[in-house]
Scaffold this motif. Sequence first.
Motif, PDB file in Angstrom:
ATOM      1  N   VAL A   1       0.776  -1.008   0.015  1.00 31.58           N
ATOM      2  CA  VAL A   1       0.074  -0.141   0.044  1.00 31.58           C
ATOM      3  C   VAL A   1       0.813   1.452  -0.338  1.00 31.58           C
ATOM      4  CG1 VAL A   1      -1.537   1.011   1.292  1.00 31.58           C
ATOM      5  CG2 VAL A   1      -1.817  -1.282   1.186  1.00 31.58           C
ATOM      6  N   GLU A   2       2.038   1.174   0.971  1.00 36.54           N
ATOM      7  CA  GLU A   2       2.630   2.562   0.648  1.00 36.54           C
ATOM      8  C   GLU A   2       3.286   2.823   0.017  1.00 36.54           C
ATOM      9  OE1 GLU A   2       2.874  -0.220   2.544  1.00 36.54           O
ATOM     10  OE2 GLU A   2       2.586   0.684   4.916  1.00 36.54           O
ATOM     11  N   ASP A   3       3.944   2.324  -0.812  1.00 36.23           N
ATOM     12  CA  ASP A   3       4.069   1.717  -2.959  1.00 36.23           C
ATOM     13  C   ASP A   3       3.196   2.621  -3.614  1.00 36.23           C
ATOM     14  OD1 ASP A   3       6.963   0.783  -2.580  1.00 36.23           O
ATOM     15  OD2 ASP A   3       6.219  -1.204  -2.436  1.00 36.23           O
ATOM     16  N   ARG A   4       2.206   1.972  -3.499  1.00 39.67           N
ATOM     17  CA  ARG A   4       0.594   2.867  -4.524  1.00 39.67           C
ATOM     18  C   ARG A   4       1.099   4.263  -3.964  1.00 39.67           C
ATOM     19  NH1 ARG A   4      -3.176  -1.882  -5.079  1.00 39.67           N
ATOM     20  NH2 ARG A   4      -2.503  -3.940  -5.329  1.00 39.67           N
ATOM     21  N   VAL A   5       0.739   4.518  -2.435  1.00 38.14           N
ATOM     22  CA  VAL A   5       0.560   5.821  -2.427  1.00 38.14           C
ATOM     23  C   VAL A   5       1.939   7.225  -2.546  1.00 38.14           C
ATOM     24  CG1 VAL A   5       0.582   7.209   0.102  1.00 38.14           C
ATOM     25  CG2 VAL A   5      -0.565   4.980  -0.227  1.00 38.14           C
ATOM     26  N   VAL A   6       3.174   6.471  -2.236  1.00 33.64           N
ATOM     27  CA  VAL A   6       4.400   6.878  -2.995  1.00 33.64           C
ATOM     28  C   VAL A   6       4.607   7.740  -4.658  1.00 33.64           C
ATOM     29  CG1 VAL A   6       6.068   7.114  -3.875  1.00 33.64           C
ATOM     30  CG2 VAL A   6       5.602   6.179  -1.066  1.00 33.64           C
ATOM     31  N   GLY A   7       3.416   6.157  -5.762  1.00 31.52           N
ATOM     32  CA  GLY A   7       3.112   6.276  -7.483  1.00 31.52           C
ATOM     33  C   GLY A   7       2.270   7.448  -7.126  1.00 31.52           C
ATOM     34  N   LEU A   8       0.885   7.461  -6.220  1.00 29.64           N
ATOM     35  CA  LEU A   8      -0.103   8.387  -7.002  1.00 29.64           C
ATOM     36  C   LEU A   8       0.152   9.568  -6.638  1.00 29.64           C
ATOM     37  CD1 LEU A   8      -2.946   5.769  -5.763  1.00 29.64           C
ATOM     38  CD2 LEU A   8      -1.792   6.655  -7.687  1.00 29.64           C
ATOM     39  N   ASP A   9       1.025   9.779  -5.239  1.00 31.89           N
ATOM     40  CA  ASP A   9       1.221  11.089  -4.748  1.00 31.89           C
ATOM     41  C   ASP A   9       2.517  12.119  -5.628  1.00 31.89           C
ATOM     42  OD1 ASP A   9      -0.748  10.957  -2.185  1.00 31.89           O
ATOM     43  OD2 ASP A   9       0.822  10.413  -0.780  1.00 31.89           O
ATOM     44  N   ALA A  10       2.939  10.951  -6.019  1.00 30.41           N
ATOM     45  CA  ALA A  10       4.137  11.601  -7.417  1.00 30.41           C
ATOM     46  C   ALA A  10       3.627  12.309  -8.617  1.00 30.41           C
ATOM     47  CB  ALA A  10       5.443  10.193  -7.832  1.00 30.41           C
ATOM     48  N   GLY A  11       2.167  12.012  -8.412  1.00 27.37           N
ATOM     49  CA  GLY A  11       2.033  11.892 -10.449  1.00 27.37           C
ATOM     50  C   GLY A  11       0.891  10.999 -10.939  1.00 27.37           C
ATOM     51  N   ALA A  12       1.032   9.322 -10.498  1.00 26.53           N
ATOM     52  CA  ALA A  12       0.990   8.109 -11.181  1.00 26.53           C
ATOM     53  C   ALA A  12      -1.169   8.166 -10.900  1.00 26.53           C
ATOM     54  CB  ALA A  12       1.358   7.132 -10.568  1.00 26.53           C
ATOM     55  N   ASP A  13      -1.601   8.353 -12.402  1.00 23.63           N
ATOM     56  CA  ASP A  13      -3.263   7.987 -12.970  1.00 23.63           C
ATOM     57  C   ASP A  13      -4.103   7.248 -12.296  1.00 23.63           C
ATOM     58  OD1 ASP A  13      -3.479  11.193 -14.510  1.00 23.63           O
ATOM     59  OD2 ASP A  13      -1.658  10.326 -14.962  1.00 23.63           O
ATOM     60  N   ASP A  14      -2.836   5.984 -11.998  1.00 25.01           N
ATOM     61  CA  ASP A  14      -2.982   5.201 -12.361  1.00 25.01           C
ATOM     62  C   ASP A  14      -2.180   3.655 -11.624  1.00 25.01           C
ATOM     63  OD1 ASP A  14      -5.031   2.844 -11.292  1.00 25.01           O
ATOM     64  OD2 ASP A  14      -6.242   3.038 -13.243  1.00 25.01           O
ATOM     65  N   TYR A  15      -2.083   2.815 -11.177  1.00 21.70           N
ATOM     66  CA  TYR A  15      -1.402   1.686 -10.288  1.00 21.70           C
ATOM     67  C   TYR A  15      -1.506   0.350 -10.442  1.00 21.70           C
ATOM     68  CZ  TYR A  15       2.849   0.929  -7.048  1.00 21.70           C
ATOM     69  OH  TYR A  15       3.569   0.460  -6.350  1.00 21.70           O
ATOM     70  N   LEU A  16      -1.120  -0.650 -11.830  1.00 19.56           N
ATOM     71  CA  LEU A  16      -1.496  -1.863 -11.809  1.00 19.56           C
ATOM     72  C   LEU A  16      -0.021  -2.648 -11.953  1.00 19.56           C
ATOM     73  CD1 LEU A  16      -3.405  -3.865 -13.022  1.00 19.56           C
ATOM     74  CD2 LEU A  16      -2.649  -3.145 -14.910  1.00 19.56           C
ATOM     75  N   VAL A  17      -0.596  -3.912 -10.545  1.00 25.83           N
ATOM     76  CA  VAL A  17       0.676  -4.157  -9.971  1.00 25.83           C
ATOM     77  C   VAL A  17       0.577  -5.431 -10.741  1.00 25.83           C
ATOM     78  CG1 VAL A  17       1.680  -5.865  -8.216  1.00 25.83           C
ATOM     79  CG2 VAL A  17       0.486  -3.959  -7.539  1.00 25.83           C
ATOM     80  N   LYS A  18       1.565  -5.928 -11.071  1.00 29.74           N
ATOM     81  CA  LYS A  18       2.217  -7.018 -11.952  1.00 29.74           C
ATOM     82  C   LYS A  18       2.113  -8.561 -11.083  1.00 29.74           C
ATOM     83  CE  LYS A  18       6.016  -4.484 -14.362  1.00 29.74           C
ATOM     84  NZ  LYS A  18       7.108  -4.515 -14.277  1.00 29.74           N
ATOM     85  N   PRO A  19       1.993  -9.243 -11.864  1.00 32.04           N
ATOM     86  CA  PRO A  19       1.401  -9.974 -12.959  1.00 32.04           C
ATOM     87  C   PRO A  19      -0.147  -9.328 -13.595  1.00 32.04           C
ATOM     88  CG  PRO A  19       1.080 -11.882 -12.134  1.00 32.04           C
ATOM     89  CD  PRO A  19       1.828 -10.710 -10.954  1.00 32.04           C
ATOM     90  N   PHE A  20      -0.596  -8.835 -14.352  1.00 30.51           N
ATOM     91  CA  PHE A  20      -1.989  -8.305 -14.182  1.00 30.51           C
ATOM     92  C   PHE A  20      -2.563  -8.589 -15.618  1.00 30.51           C
ATOM     93  CE2 PHE A  20       1.228  -5.501 -16.464  1.00 30.51           C
ATOM     94  CZ  PHE A  20       1.016  -5.879 -17.537  1.00 30.51           C
ATOM     95  N   ALA A  21      -3.785  -8.668 -16.019  1.00 32.78           N
ATOM     96  CA  ALA A  21      -4.797  -9.347 -16.742  1.00 32.78           C
ATOM     97  C   ALA A  21      -4.584  -8.342 -17.422  1.00 32.78           C
ATOM     98  CB  ALA A  21      -5.785 -10.182 -16.173  1.00 32.78           C
ATOM     99  N   TRP A  22      -4.962  -9.235 -19.179  1.00 35.43           N
ATOM    100  CA  TRP A  22      -4.298  -8.381 -20.170  1.00 35.43           C
ATOM    101  C   TRP A  22      -5.736  -7.429 -20.158  1.00 35.43           C
ATOM    102  CZ3 TRP A  22       0.406  -6.942 -21.257  1.00 35.43           C
ATOM    103  CH2 TRP A  22       1.029  -7.882 -21.887  1.00 35.43           C
TER     104      TRP A  22
END
Length: 225
Positions: A84-105
């Motif tokens: 969760v902490e990584d997602r928060v950092v990514g979104l706060d840095a300006g990401a519009d969305d955050y998808l964790v690997k592996p993901f479904a196409w």
Amino acid sequence: MSLILVVEDEPRLLTSIVRTLQESGYATLQAETLSEATRNLSEEVDLVLLDLMLPDGSGIDWMTRLRDKDDATPVLVLTARDAVEDRVVGLDAGADDYLVKPFAWDELLARIRVILRRGTRLDSTQLAFGPITVDLINRRAQRSGVPLNLQNRQLEILIYLMKHGDQVVTREMLARDVWNEPTTTWTNVIQVHINHLRKELEANGQSPILHTVRGQGYVLGDVPC
């Protein structure tokens, strides 16, 4: 045709992402390093798919520099970092969305469609979401070419909702980011402004586009399932 820049250093995954995007009707650029990403980034790029761990640096730092230069190109982070902490950092840095690997196409493509439907800058002075446009310089809004009679705060709410199009925006988010207040003491005031904004958006028989999600907040565009 939307142009997507894919920044990924794992060759097989990069190839798979690019092939999937092209088969889905998108044009692509690709980069295996942040240096290549910077060279390939242009005004024509509609979206960046960004891995966070690249050979020449951090995707977070690259994205932060992008936002510091007022570059609003949408970024969808694709990473193995699932805390969760990584997602928060990514979104706060300006990401519009955050998808964790592996993901479904199918999920990747769905998230891409959502981002590309969101508030898109027509140029440095205009914002658009579906039939709604805002002149950011003259601070005027229209729906389907019909002017909206909005107070300043209502216009700020509309701009915020457009930038988060098809996402639920909570009252806490509005209080924090539009009112610059850390609490929800503005809840009743927010509701008054939302009601007026909705009335303007639905004037002259226009279809509903601003929805209340019970117990959560508000969404501009499609109601989440």
